[in-house]
Design an enzyme around this catalytic site. Structure first.
Site, PDB file in Angstrom:
ATOM      1  N   LYS A  83       0.710  -1.358  -0.080  1.00 49.90           N
ATOM      2  CA  LYS A  83      -0.132  -0.103  -0.073  1.00 49.90           C
ATOM      3  C   LYS A  83       0.985   1.425  -0.180  1.00 49.90           C
ATOM      4  O   LYS A  83       0.400   2.338  -0.373  1.00 49.90           O
ATOM      5  CB  LYS A  83      -0.804  -0.008   1.157  1.00 49.90           C
ATOM      6  CG  LYS A  83      -0.208   0.308   2.478  1.00 49.90           C
ATOM      7  CD  LYS A  83      -1.285   0.153   3.639  1.00 49.90           C
ATOM      8  CE  LYS A  83      -0.869   0.306   4.812  1.00 49.90           C
ATOM      9  NZ  LYS A  83       0.160   1.480   5.340  1.00 49.90           N
ATOM     10  N   ASP A  84       2.249   1.293   0.195  1.00 51.56           N
ATOM     11  CA  ASP A  84       3.105   2.346   0.328  1.00 51.56           C
ATOM     12  C   ASP A  84       3.786   2.680  -0.978  1.00 51.56           C
ATOM     13  O   ASP A  84       4.541   3.527  -1.160  1.00 51.56           O
ATOM     14  CB  ASP A  84       4.070   2.214   1.638  1.00 51.56           C
ATOM     15  CG  ASP A  84       3.477   2.269   2.813  1.00 51.56           C
ATOM     16  OD1 ASP A  84       2.380   2.832   3.000  1.00 51.56           O
ATOM     17  OD2 ASP A  84       4.126   1.641   3.718  1.00 51.56           O
ATOM     18  N   ARG A 131      -8.198   8.318   3.503  1.00 53.05           N
ATOM     19  CA  ARG A 131      -9.129   7.655   3.222  1.00 53.05           C
ATOM     20  C   ARG A 131      -9.767   7.014   4.361  1.00 53.05           C
ATOM     21  O   ARG A 131     -11.010   7.049   4.418  1.00 53.05           O
ATOM     22  CB  ARG A 131      -8.426   6.405   2.690  1.00 53.05           C
ATOM     23  CG  ARG A 131      -9.312   5.028   2.370  1.00 53.05           C
ATOM     24  CD  ARG A 131      -8.547   3.672   1.862  1.00 53.05           C
ATOM     25  NE  ARG A 131      -7.402   3.840   3.005  1.00 53.05           N
ATOM     26  CZ  ARG A 131      -7.648   2.744   4.073  1.00 53.05           C
ATOM     27  NH1 ARG A 131      -8.770   2.453   4.314  1.00 53.05           N
ATOM     28  NH2 ARG A 131      -6.692   2.540   4.981  1.00 53.05           N
ATOM     29  N   ARG A 132      -9.331   6.948   5.619  1.00 47.29           N
ATOM     30  CA  ARG A 132      -9.935   6.456   6.741  1.00 47.29           C
ATOM     31  C   ARG A 132     -10.797   7.447   7.319  1.00 47.29           C
ATOM     32  O   ARG A 132     -11.795   7.379   7.777  1.00 47.29           O
ATOM     33  CB  ARG A 132      -8.710   5.967   7.720  1.00 47.29           C
ATOM     34  CG  ARG A 132      -8.221   4.678   7.539  1.00 47.29           C
ATOM     35  CD  ARG A 132      -6.998   4.126   8.220  1.00 47.29           C
ATOM     36  NE  ARG A 132      -6.500   2.957   7.997  1.00 47.29           N
ATOM     37  CZ  ARG A 132      -5.310   2.399   8.364  1.00 47.29           C
ATOM     38  NH1 ARG A 132      -4.405   3.315   8.991  1.00 47.29           N
ATOM     39  NH2 ARG A 132      -4.984   1.190   7.915  1.00 47.29           N
ATOM     40  N   ARG A 149       0.513   9.740  13.622  1.00 45.04           N
ATOM     41  CA  ARG A 149       1.866   9.217  13.130  1.00 45.04           C
ATOM     42  C   ARG A 149       2.638   8.307  13.961  1.00 45.04           C
ATOM     43  O   ARG A 149       2.380   8.028  15.201  1.00 45.04           O
ATOM     44  CB  ARG A 149       2.617  10.401  12.589  1.00 45.04           C
ATOM     45  CG  ARG A 149       2.073  11.190  11.420  1.00 45.04           C
ATOM     46  CD  ARG A 149       1.922  10.447  10.087  1.00 45.04           C
ATOM     47  NE  ARG A 149       3.158   9.999   9.714  1.00 45.04           N
ATOM     48  CZ  ARG A 149       4.335  10.566   9.409  1.00 45.04           C
ATOM     49  NH1 ARG A 149       4.312  12.085   9.089  1.00 45.04           N
ATOM     50  NH2 ARG A 149       5.459   9.954   8.780  1.00 45.04           N
ATOM     51  N   ARG A 155       1.666   4.293  18.031  1.00 45.69           N
ATOM     52  CA  ARG A 155       0.200   4.808  17.951  1.00 45.69           C
ATOM     53  C   ARG A 155      -0.518   3.956  18.990  1.00 45.69           C
ATOM     54  O   ARG A 155      -1.437   4.749  19.630  1.00 45.69           O
ATOM     55  CB  ARG A 155      -0.375   4.264  16.622  1.00 45.69           C
ATOM     56  CG  ARG A 155       0.321   5.006  15.475  1.00 45.69           C
ATOM     57  CD  ARG A 155      -0.155   4.562  14.090  1.00 45.69           C
ATOM     58  NE  ARG A 155       0.723   5.038  13.239  1.00 45.69           N
ATOM     59  CZ  ARG A 155       0.501   5.467  11.747  1.00 45.69           C
ATOM     60  NH1 ARG A 155      -0.960   4.964  11.409  1.00 45.69           N
ATOM     61  NH2 ARG A 155       0.921   5.822  11.146  1.00 45.69           N
ATOM     62  N   CYS A 242      -0.292   8.287  -3.809  1.00 43.84           N
ATOM     63  CA  CYS A 242      -0.520   7.351  -2.419  1.00 43.84           C
ATOM     64  C   CYS A 242      -1.255   7.853  -1.322  1.00 43.84           C
ATOM     65  O   CYS A 242      -1.670   7.228  -0.364  1.00 43.84           O
ATOM     66  CB  CYS A 242       0.940   6.831  -1.889  1.00 43.84           C
ATOM     67  SG  CYS A 242       1.699   5.463  -2.784  1.00 43.84           S
TER      68      CYS A 242
END
Length: 306
Positions: A83-84, A131-132, A149, A155, A242
């Site tokens: 995904k990155d 997106r989230r 981040r 996190r 991205c």
């Protein structure tokens, strides 16, 4: 393969190291006697944690230093969370293998609440993803969304000290690091869409390094590759960024047909554009869903986020 060790470039985060070690182990299993070494590197995306990824240039910042190591010959391959990886690679490199995908869902993580719907009005939710954020706002416009981040452990620590009522992470990352018990709920497709390629591990090599490509090909999962090719084609057709608030998920049906779902969201107001289509060619399918989203207003939405 010769006796010289295969060197894997990887980020230094615990999840990146887990993924690189996983690839190293799979390579040793596929090629008994093969020597594999890790080359841990720090990327700009790891260093700059006081601003969002969108503000500092996107997830591609996690790749640059690894690709430099490949180009200079200090590493033979690089391991990434797919995904990155930008939708279009520099032609000097290629994705020689995409491993079988893990659970692609997002995870709702909270110490006090069982779900997004259970959060009290105005509660603070942490995520670094547009997106989230868009999908949270669509479901719960009353919630406060704050940037989050750092690596997975950082996190979780911020959640545990009370900075957030809940945070959104990837199920696969939590499971790979032994934090599966922290998942309070799965935010799963087709209702909630992950990032293109989420939960798949990509192995990048130099484009013409036949020795390494031949070695790495043993790890490639054709079913996963075909599905994520469709997701990445959708991303590429919309501009390939991205940081784009894009969700994509491709399901392989029993007869081999692909069903691609796409979502483009506005992180400020929760407006979601949705489209889906079925087909056999991943690239054609990705372009087709992109056209549908454009017909719904995708270009104007993307310009407003630029």
């Amino acid at each position: 393969m010769s006796a010289s060790p295969l060197r894997i470039a990887t980020r230094k985060s615990p999840l990146a190291l887990w993924q690189a070690e996983h690839v190293a182990r799979r390579l040793r299993e596929a090629h008994p006697g093969l020597a594999v070494e890790l080359l841990p590197l720090t990327t700009r995306g790891d260093e700059v944690l006081d601003r969002s990824l969108a503000a500092i240039g996107g997830k591609g910042l996690f790749l640059k230093e690894l690709e430099i190591a490949l180009a200079e010959g200090r590493a033979d391959l690089a391991v990434h969370s797919l995904k990155d990886v930008p939708a279009q690679l520099d032609p000097s490199f290629e994705l020689a293998a995409i491993l079988k995908r893990a659970d692609c869902a997002d995870a709702f993580v909270s110490n006090d609440f069982a779900s997004l719907d259970a959060l009290p009005q105005g509660a603070k939710v942490g995520t670094s993803s547009l997106r989230r954020a868009a999908q949270v706002r669509a479901r719960r416009p009353d919630l406060e969304i704050a940037d989050l981040r750092g690596n997975v452990g950082t996190r979780l620590a911020k959640l545990d000290r009370g900075d957030y009522a809940a945070i959104i992470l990837a199920v696969a990352g939590l499971e790979r690091l032994g934090f599966a018990a922290r998942v309070r709920g799965r935010l799963a497709p087709p209702d909630w869409l992950p990032a293109p390629g989420q939960a798949a591990i990509g192995v990048e090599t130099r484009a013409h390094d036949k020795r390494v490509i031949e070695c790495v090909r043993a790890l490639d999962d054709p079913t996963t590759r075909r599905a994520v090719d469709a997701e990445r084609a959708l991303n590429a057709a919309l501009g390939g960024d991205c940081t784009m608030p894009l969700g994509a998920w491709c399901e392989t049906q029993a007869d081999g047909t692909l069903h691609l779902y796409g979502l483009l969201g506005d992180a400020r107001n929760g407006r979601l554009l949705r489209a889906d289509a079925r087909g056999d060619d991943p690239l054609v399918l990705g372009s087709g869903v992109a056209r549908q989203l454009r017909g719904l207003g995708a270009d104007a939405l993307l310009r407003s986020h630029a």
